[in-house]
Enzyme design. Structure first.
Site, PDB file in Angstrom:
ATOM      1  N   TYR A  28     -78.703 -51.505  -8.624  1.00  6.51           N
ATOM      2  CA  TYR A  28     -79.247 -51.211  -9.945  1.00  6.51           C
ATOM      3  C   TYR A  28     -78.732 -49.911 -10.569  1.00  6.51           C
ATOM      4  O   TYR A  28     -79.124 -49.583 -11.686  1.00  6.51           O
ATOM      5  CB  TYR A  28     -80.783 -51.183  -9.868  1.00  6.51           C
ATOM      6  CG  TYR A  28     -81.372 -52.506  -9.411  1.00  6.51           C
ATOM      7  CD1 TYR A  28     -81.236 -53.646 -10.195  1.00  6.51           C
ATOM      8  CD2 TYR A  28     -82.025 -52.622  -8.186  1.00  6.51           C
ATOM      9  CE1 TYR A  28     -81.750 -54.867  -9.782  1.00  6.51           C
ATOM     10  CE2 TYR A  28     -82.554 -53.844  -7.754  1.00  6.51           C
ATOM     11  CZ  TYR A  28     -82.403 -54.953  -8.560  1.00  6.51           C
ATOM     12  OH  TYR A  28     -82.907 -56.164  -8.151  1.00  6.51           O
ATOM     13  N   ASN A  80     -86.462 -57.717 -19.799  1.00  2.00           N
ATOM     14  CA  ASN A  80     -86.045 -57.876 -18.415  1.00  2.00           C
ATOM     15  C   ASN A  80     -87.335 -58.067 -17.640  1.00  2.00           C
ATOM     16  O   ASN A  80     -88.028 -57.095 -17.317  1.00  2.00           O
ATOM     17  CB  ASN A  80     -85.287 -56.648 -17.916  1.00  2.00           C
ATOM     18  CG  ASN A  80     -84.824 -56.818 -16.481  1.00  2.00           C
ATOM     19  OD1 ASN A  80     -85.196 -57.785 -15.795  1.00  2.00           O
ATOM     20  ND2 ASN A  80     -84.012 -55.881 -16.004  1.00  2.00           N
ATOM     21  N   HIS A  86     -87.866 -65.397 -12.688  1.00  2.00           N
ATOM     22  CA  HIS A  86     -87.549 -66.548 -11.841  1.00  2.00           C
ATOM     23  C   HIS A  86     -88.776 -67.371 -11.476  1.00  2.00           C
ATOM     24  O   HIS A  86     -88.650 -68.410 -10.828  1.00  2.00           O
ATOM     25  CB  HIS A  86     -86.862 -66.063 -10.551  1.00  2.00           C
ATOM     26  CG  HIS A  86     -85.812 -65.025 -10.779  1.00  2.00           C
ATOM     27  ND1 HIS A  86     -84.693 -65.259 -11.560  1.00  2.00           N
ATOM     28  CD2 HIS A  86     -85.711 -63.721 -10.385  1.00  2.00           C
ATOM     29  CE1 HIS A  86     -83.967 -64.161 -11.610  1.00  2.00           C
ATOM     30  NE2 HIS A  86     -84.562 -63.217 -10.912  1.00  2.00           N
ATOM     31  N   ASP A  93     -93.857 -69.375 -21.703  1.00  4.24           N
ATOM     32  CA  ASP A  93     -94.726 -69.959 -22.732  1.00  4.24           C
ATOM     33  C   ASP A  93     -95.091 -68.933 -23.800  1.00  4.24           C
ATOM     34  O   ASP A  93     -95.138 -69.255 -24.991  1.00  4.24           O
ATOM     35  CB  ASP A  93     -96.009 -70.520 -22.095  1.00  4.24           C
ATOM     36  CG  ASP A  93     -95.747 -71.765 -21.251  1.00  4.24           C
ATOM     37  OD1 ASP A  93     -94.632 -72.315 -21.321  1.00  4.24           O
ATOM     38  OD2 ASP A  93     -96.663 -72.178 -20.517  1.00  4.24           O
ATOM     39  N   HIS A 106     -80.582 -58.704 -17.549  1.00  5.25           N
ATOM     40  CA  HIS A 106     -80.698 -58.349 -16.133  1.00  5.25           C
ATOM     41  C   HIS A 106     -79.640 -57.298 -15.843  1.00  5.25           C
ATOM     42  O   HIS A 106     -78.473 -57.464 -16.244  1.00  5.25           O
ATOM     43  CB  HIS A 106     -80.493 -59.562 -15.217  1.00  5.25           C
ATOM     44  CG  HIS A 106     -81.565 -60.579 -15.389  1.00  5.25           C
ATOM     45  ND1 HIS A 106     -82.835 -60.409 -14.893  1.00  5.25           N
ATOM     46  CD2 HIS A 106     -81.572 -61.752 -16.062  1.00  5.25           C
ATOM     47  CE1 HIS A 106     -83.574 -61.441 -15.237  1.00  5.25           C
ATOM     48  NE2 HIS A 106     -82.835 -62.276 -15.953  1.00  5.25           N
ATOM     49  N   ARG A 117     -82.415 -66.320  -7.496  1.00  2.00           N
ATOM     50  CA  ARG A 117     -82.308 -65.556  -8.750  1.00  2.00           C
ATOM     51  C   ARG A 117     -81.480 -66.288  -9.808  1.00  2.00           C
ATOM     52  O   ARG A 117     -81.312 -65.799 -10.922  1.00  2.00           O
ATOM     53  CB  ARG A 117     -81.667 -64.188  -8.484  1.00  2.00           C
ATOM     54  CG  ARG A 117     -82.472 -63.299  -7.587  1.00  2.00           C
ATOM     55  CD  ARG A 117     -81.826 -61.930  -7.432  1.00  2.00           C
ATOM     56  NE  ARG A 117     -82.269 -61.292  -6.217  1.00  2.00           N
ATOM     57  CZ  ARG A 117     -83.414 -60.603  -6.085  1.00  2.00           C
ATOM     58  NH1 ARG A 117     -84.202 -60.440  -7.124  1.00  2.00           N
ATOM     59  NH2 ARG A 117     -83.744 -60.077  -4.935  1.00  2.00           N
TER      60      ARG A 117
HETATM   61  O1  CA2 Z   1     -81.054 -57.334 -12.290  1.00  2.00           O
HETATM   62  C1  CA2 Z   1     -82.157 -57.251 -12.835  1.00  2.00           C
HETATM   63  O2  CA2 Z   1     -82.370 -56.553 -13.825  1.00  2.00           O
HETATM   64  C2  CA2 Z   1     -83.348 -57.984 -12.230  1.00  2.00           C
HETATM   65  O3  CA2 Z   1     -84.151 -58.475 -13.290  1.00  2.00           O
HETATM   66  C3  CA2 Z   1     -84.105 -56.967 -11.415  1.00  2.00           C
HETATM   67  C4  CA2 Z   1     -85.286 -57.583 -10.650  1.00  2.00           C
HETATM   68  C5  CA2 Z   1     -84.847 -58.794  -9.844  1.00  2.00           C
HETATM   69  O4  CA2 Z   1     -85.971 -59.418  -9.251  1.00  2.00           O
HETATM   70  C6  CA2 Z   1     -84.112 -59.802 -10.707  1.00  2.00           C
HETATM   71  O5  CA2 Z   1     -83.688 -60.871  -9.900  1.00  2.00           O
HETATM   72  C7  CA2 Z   1     -82.923 -59.172 -11.391  1.00  2.00           C
HETATM   73  C8  CA2 Z   1     -85.874 -56.571  -9.670  1.00  2.00           C
HETATM   74  C9  CA2 Z   1     -86.251 -55.286 -10.289  1.00  2.00           C
HETATM   75  C10 CA2 Z   1     -86.423 -54.326  -9.182  1.00  2.00           C
HETATM   76  O6  CA2 Z   1     -85.970 -53.089  -9.631  1.00  2.00           O
HETATM   77  C11 CA2 Z   1     -85.741 -52.131  -8.702  1.00  2.00           C
HETATM   78  C12 CA2 Z   1     -85.095 -51.022  -9.153  1.00  2.00           C
HETATM   79  C13 CA2 Z   1     -84.796 -50.025  -8.268  1.00  2.00           C
HETATM   80  C14 CA2 Z   1     -85.167 -50.116  -6.954  1.00  2.00           C
HETATM   81  C15 CA2 Z   1     -85.825 -51.236  -6.505  1.00  2.00           C
HETATM   82  C16 CA2 Z   1     -86.117 -52.238  -7.395  1.00  2.00           C
END
Ligand code: CA2
Length: 155
Positions: A28, A80, A86, A93, A106, A117
């Site tokens: 991320y 986001n 998912h 809705d 994302h 995902r």
């Molecule tokens: O890639 C993305 O932005 C996601 O929406 C992030 C979600 C994940 O479940 C999606 O599949 C893709 C997860 C967000 C978690 O964010 C974190 C950020 C830093 C450290 C840990 C988690």
């Protein structure tokens, strides 16, 4: 002059995105949620728009934000929904119900990750989806949203 309701874009971030910058930088990046919100404010301002940025770890609260966007006649939504993308038919809705032009973002490339995902319920309610651009996806989403709603960058 104060912005009218139609000048507002809601930027909604879902569960765990408050952790941005503190964990999993390989997936991320190093930017924080505050950095994301600053980027959205700056990008929106170029179009004379105001970003109303919200984050919640609760599905129902995200639904309330979508309803609020409708009540405030927001011009668009950038969402986001994190892991709820998912799983959440309820978020899908809500987005369908309010009929506000929506872009899904994302940070990571969800198609290069685990198969669970690869499907997004919320993407079906969006006119466009961006993934894999890191936090720049939010800037690109606001640019695309502005084009979609016919708002040009201010000189
Ligand atoms: O890639 C993305 O932005 C996601 O929406 C992030 C979600 C994940 O479940 C999606 O599949 C893709 C997860 C967000 C978690 O964010 C974190 C950020 C830093 C450290 C840990 C988690």
């Amino acid at each position: 002059m104060a912005k009218s309701a139609a000048d507002i874009i809601f930027v909604l971030n879902g569960p765990n995105l408050n952790l941005l910058g503190s964990r999993e930088p390989e997936t991320y990046g190093h930017a924080t949620l505050a950095d994301v919100e600053r980027l959205c404010a700056e990008t929106s301002a170029k179009f004379g728009l105001r970003a109303d940025c919200r984050q919640s770890n609760r599905e129902g609260e995200l639904i309330d934000f979508i309803h609020e966007a409708h009540a405030k006649k927001a011009a668009g939504i950038v969402i986001n929904a994190g892991g709820y993308s998912h799983t959440s038919i309820a978020l899908h809705d809500a987005l369908m119900a309010v009929k506000i032009p929506t872009v899904e973002v994302h940070i990571s490339n969800i198609y290069a990750r685990e198969s669970f995902r690869h499907h997004s319920f919320t993407a079906r309610a969006a006119f466009a989806t961006l993934c894999g651009f890191g936090i720049d996806g939010y800037r690109l989403a606001i640019n695309g949203l502005a084009a979609r709603i016919g708002v040009k960058a201010k000189a």
